[in-house]
Each structure stands twice: as structure tokens, then as C-alpha cells.
Design a protein around this motif. Structure first.
Motif, PDB file in Angstrom:
ATOM      1  N   SER A 193     -18.121  33.149 -40.782  1.00 14.11           N
ATOM      2  CA  SER A 193     -19.364  33.041 -41.465  1.00 14.11           C
ATOM      3  C   SER A 193     -19.220  31.876 -42.494  1.00 14.11           C
ATOM      4  O   SER A 193     -17.983  32.006 -43.028  1.00 14.11           O
ATOM      5  N   ARG A 194     -20.134  31.061 -42.356  1.00 12.77           N
ATOM      6  CA  ARG A 194     -19.946  29.784 -43.152  1.00 12.77           C
ATOM      7  C   ARG A 194     -21.283  29.691 -44.069  1.00 12.77           C
ATOM      8  O   ARG A 194     -22.261  29.219 -43.621  1.00 12.77           O
ATOM      9  N   GLY A 195     -20.959  30.088 -45.415  1.00 12.06           N
ATOM     10  CA  GLY A 195     -22.139  29.684 -46.331  1.00 12.06           C
ATOM     11  C   GLY A 195     -23.265  30.540 -46.057  1.00 12.06           C
ATOM     12  O   GLY A 195     -24.463  30.090 -46.465  1.00 12.06           O
ATOM     13  N   GLU A 196     -23.213  31.530 -45.420  1.00  9.13           N
ATOM     14  CA  GLU A 196     -24.473  32.445 -45.385  1.00  9.13           C
ATOM     15  C   GLU A 196     -24.252  33.619 -46.618  1.00  9.13           C
ATOM     16  O   GLU A 196     -24.105  34.744 -46.419  1.00  9.13           O
ATOM     17  N   THR A 197     -25.201  32.840 -47.728  1.00  8.48           N
ATOM     18  CA  THR A 197     -25.169  33.816 -48.841  1.00  8.48           C
ATOM     19  C   THR A 197     -25.875  35.081 -48.939  1.00  8.48           C
ATOM     20  O   THR A 197     -25.320  36.115 -49.175  1.00  8.48           O
ATOM     21  N   ALA A 198     -26.925  35.221 -48.216  1.00  8.32           N
ATOM     22  CA  ALA A 198     -27.541  36.402 -48.287  1.00  8.32           C
ATOM     23  C   ALA A 198     -26.923  37.431 -47.444  1.00  8.32           C
ATOM     24  O   ALA A 198     -27.029  38.484 -47.663  1.00  8.32           O
ATOM     25  N   ARG A 199     -26.557  37.027 -46.370  1.00  6.46           N
ATOM     26  CA  ARG A 199     -25.641  37.906 -45.454  1.00  6.46           C
ATOM     27  C   ARG A 199     -24.418  38.489 -46.155  1.00  6.46           C
ATOM     28  O   ARG A 199     -24.176  39.639 -46.150  1.00  6.46           O
ATOM     29  N   TYR A 200     -23.678  37.369 -46.604  1.00  7.14           N
ATOM     30  CA  TYR A 200     -22.387  37.942 -47.528  1.00  7.14           C
ATOM     31  C   TYR A 200     -22.824  39.036 -48.725  1.00  7.14           C
ATOM     32  O   TYR A 200     -22.169  40.006 -48.713  1.00  7.14           O
ATOM     33  N   ARG A 201     -24.027  38.576 -49.432  1.00  5.33           N
ATOM     34  CA  ARG A 201     -24.242  39.719 -50.596  1.00  5.33           C
ATOM     35  C   ARG A 201     -24.593  41.119 -49.945  1.00  5.33           C
ATOM     36  O   ARG A 201     -24.366  42.018 -50.392  1.00  5.33           O
ATOM     37  N   ASP A 202     -25.367  41.058 -48.808  1.00  6.02           N
ATOM     38  CA  ASP A 202     -25.604  42.109 -48.220  1.00  6.02           C
ATOM     39  C   ASP A 202     -24.462  43.093 -47.774  1.00  6.02           C
ATOM     40  O   ASP A 202     -24.308  44.264 -48.223  1.00  6.02           O
ATOM     41  N   LEU A 203     -23.770  42.384 -46.975  1.00  2.00           N
ATOM     42  CA  LEU A 203     -22.417  42.960 -46.479  1.00  2.00           C
ATOM     43  C   LEU A 203     -21.382  43.498 -47.740  1.00  2.00           C
ATOM     44  O   LEU A 203     -21.021  44.630 -47.684  1.00  2.00           O
ATOM     45  N   PHE A 204     -21.346  42.599 -48.651  1.00  2.70           N
ATOM     46  CA  PHE A 204     -20.511  42.875 -49.926  1.00  2.70           C
ATOM     47  C   PHE A 204     -21.027  44.115 -50.400  1.00  2.70           C
ATOM     48  O   PHE A 204     -20.503  45.092 -51.058  1.00  2.70           O
ATOM     49  N   ARG A 205     -22.410  44.370 -50.653  1.00  2.00           N
ATOM     50  CA  ARG A 205     -23.028  45.201 -51.343  1.00  2.00           C
ATOM     51  C   ARG A 205     -22.713  46.627 -50.544  1.00  2.00           C
ATOM     52  O   ARG A 205     -22.484  47.613 -51.282  1.00  2.00           O
ATOM     53  N   ARG A 206     -22.985  46.608 -49.330  1.00  2.05           N
ATOM     54  CA  ARG A 206     -22.906  47.710 -48.429  1.00  2.05           C
ATOM     55  C   ARG A 206     -21.293  48.254 -48.520  1.00  2.05           C
ATOM     56  O   ARG A 206     -21.106  49.730 -48.498  1.00  2.05           O
ATOM     57  N   ILE A 207     -20.427  47.417 -48.480  1.00  3.46           N
ATOM     58  CA  ILE A 207     -18.961  47.765 -48.718  1.00  3.46           C
ATOM     59  C   ILE A 207     -18.549  48.137 -49.875  1.00  3.46           C
ATOM     60  O   ILE A 207     -18.074  49.288 -50.253  1.00  3.46           O
ATOM     61  N   GLY A 208     -19.087  47.522 -51.086  1.00  7.23           N
ATOM     62  CA  GLY A 208     -18.380  47.533 -52.196  1.00  7.23           C
ATOM     63  C   GLY A 208     -19.109  48.523 -53.364  1.00  7.23           C
ATOM     64  O   GLY A 208     -18.546  49.303 -54.218  1.00  7.23           O
ATOM     65  N   GLU A 209     -20.451  48.729 -53.017  1.00 13.43           N
ATOM     66  CA  GLU A 209     -21.200  49.410 -54.024  1.00 13.43           C
ATOM     67  C   GLU A 209     -20.479  51.089 -54.234  1.00 13.43           C
ATOM     68  O   GLU A 209     -20.455  51.471 -55.588  1.00 13.43           O
ATOM     69  N   PRO A 210     -19.952  51.941 -53.111  1.00 10.80           N
ATOM     70  CA  PRO A 210     -19.399  53.007 -53.404  1.00 10.80           C
ATOM     71  C   PRO A 210     -18.256  52.895 -54.465  1.00 10.80           C
ATOM     72  O   PRO A 210     -17.753  53.900 -54.982  1.00 10.80           O
ATOM     73  N   TRP A 211     -17.585  51.617 -54.571  1.00  7.21           N
ATOM     74  CA  TRP A 211     -16.390  51.580 -55.417  1.00  7.21           C
ATOM     75  C   TRP A 211     -16.612  50.566 -56.376  1.00  7.21           C
ATOM     76  O   TRP A 211     -15.598  50.025 -57.242  1.00  7.21           O
ATOM     77  N   LEU A 212     -17.591  50.438 -56.776  1.00  5.26           N
ATOM     78  CA  LEU A 212     -18.051  49.398 -57.876  1.00  5.26           C
ATOM     79  C   LEU A 212     -17.380  48.180 -57.817  1.00  5.26           C
ATOM     80  O   LEU A 212     -17.067  47.361 -58.562  1.00  5.26           O
TER      81      LEU A 212
END
Length: 206
Positions: free
Chosen positions: A51-70
Motif C-alpha cells: 500500500s502506498r499513500g492510501e491514508t483513508a485505507r490505512y486509518r480504517d485498518l489501523f482503527r479496526r486492529i488497534g482500537e481494542p488495544w488503545l
């Protein structure tokens, strides 16, 4: 500007945190050379893509992975700052996909000269246990040591998945440093929803 609350750290007992703060024990690990273990094949039905520079996609995946762990660092980061990282040619972002759905993230940071950081590695809830994590960590090691580096490092903390530290050690990383991180609770700052990280309860009547 309001002053930041401070507290003296008790190195032989408990230290009360100011209201609105959370704390974690951070463990730093490193690897000087790859372990001889063979990299597992990618599990059936999954694919890995750059993935290159896809900010919205990155934020969505980061949120789905990371929210349970803060996970909050990138959630709190302004778009311009995040875009600068995601478009830097020395940063490699890989997305693990199950069909058309993004389910895993691997981020390697080669910006330090002669070093590589495993900046992020994670899977969305419900996908752990299929061998995807073993595949991602071996891919991280393989891709890191394809470059001329002498130091590969990662850090994890006590807020993360309870097996994260053991996972990295089984992959061949060795711990070398510990630190205490105290930060503003990202839920109270509005960076994460209030229901994120239920293993770190909000205090008071909230």
C-alpha cells in the motif's frame, strides 16, 4: 497553555496517576540477524499487497486492529504528518487481505540509517489463530533483512494483546530495554471512542 500534571515516580512501589492519564510498561526488543526458521506459506485465501499513500485505507485498518488495544498514535496524528510517513519511500506498508477485505497490517520503517523498525503488525479481531500472524512476522523479518541493516527492532506494551511479547520472542526478538509510558487517555481526548480498550477501564462515572 495549561501545565502538564507531574508526579514523582516511586521506583519501589505504587505511583498514583493524575486524572485523565493512562500508563503502560513498554518492552523494547531487537534482532541482529534473522532466525533460521523457514517462513510459513501464506494461509489459504489470503493475499499480501503493498500500500502506498492510501491514508483513508490505512486509518480504517489501523482503527479496526488497534482500537481494542488503545492504539492511538496514528489515530491522533494529523493527516499531513501521517501522509508524509505513508508516502516516504523508506517506509513500507503491506496489507493482508482476505478476499476483498483488509484484515492485517505490516509496517516497516527503514528511515534510521542501517536499522529497521517493525512499526506496526496486527490483525483485526476474529482473524487471530489462522496462521496469519506467523506469516506476517516472518515476512517482516525476511523483508527487513533483505536491506543492509544490522539492527531490527520493535516495541510492545502492557496495553497490547497479552501474547504480543511472547509472539515476538518466539519469532527471535530479544528484549533489551523497558520504559514506562504515561499519556493522556486518548478516549478522553476524542481520538478513540469511549468504548475502546475495555481492558483499561475509564475511571469515575463515565
Amino acid at each position: 497553555m495549561a501545565s502538564t500534571p507531574s508526579a514523582a515516580l516511586n521506583l519501589n512501589g505504587y505511583t498514583d496517576l493524575p486524572e485523565g492519564k493512562i500508563a503502560a510498561i513498554v518492552t523494547y526488543l531487537h534482532m541482529g540477524r534473522p532466525s533460521p526458521a523457514l517462513a510459513p506459506a501464506i494461509p489459504d485465501g489470503l493475499s499480501l499487497e503493498r500500500s502506498r499513500g492510501e491514508t483513508a485505507r490505512y486509518r480504517d485498518l489501523f482503527r479496526r486492529i488497534g482500537e481494542p488495544w488503545l492504539w492511538f498514535s496514528r489515530a491522533a496524528m494529523p493527516d499531513t504528518e501521517l501522509e508524509a510517513i505513508l508516502t516516504d519511500p523508506r517506509v513500507e506498508i503491506y496489507v493482508l487481505r482476505d478476499g476483498s477485505t483488509d484484515i492485517g497490517l505490516l509496517e516497516l520503517d527503514f528511515r534510521p540509517e542501517g536499522e529497521a523498525e517493525l512499526a506496526f503488525l496486527g490483525l483485526v479481531p476474529g482473524t487471530i489463530g489462522r496462521g496469519a500472524g506467523r506469516f506476517l512476522i516472518q515476512e517482516a523479518i525476511r523483508r527487513a533483512f533483505e536491506k543492509p541493516i544490522g539492527w531490527f527492532f520493535v516495541h510492545t506494551c502492557s496495553l497490547d494483546h497479552p501474547d504480543a511479547l511472547g509472539f515476538y520472542r518466539r519469532a527471535g526478538f530479544e528484549p533489551y530495554k523497558r520504559a514506562i509510558e504515561v499519556v493522556d487517555d486518548p478516549r478522553l481526548a476524542g481520538h478513540l471512542p469511549l468504548e475502546a480498550g475495555p481492558h483499561v477501564p475509564l475511571l469515575g462515572s463515565r
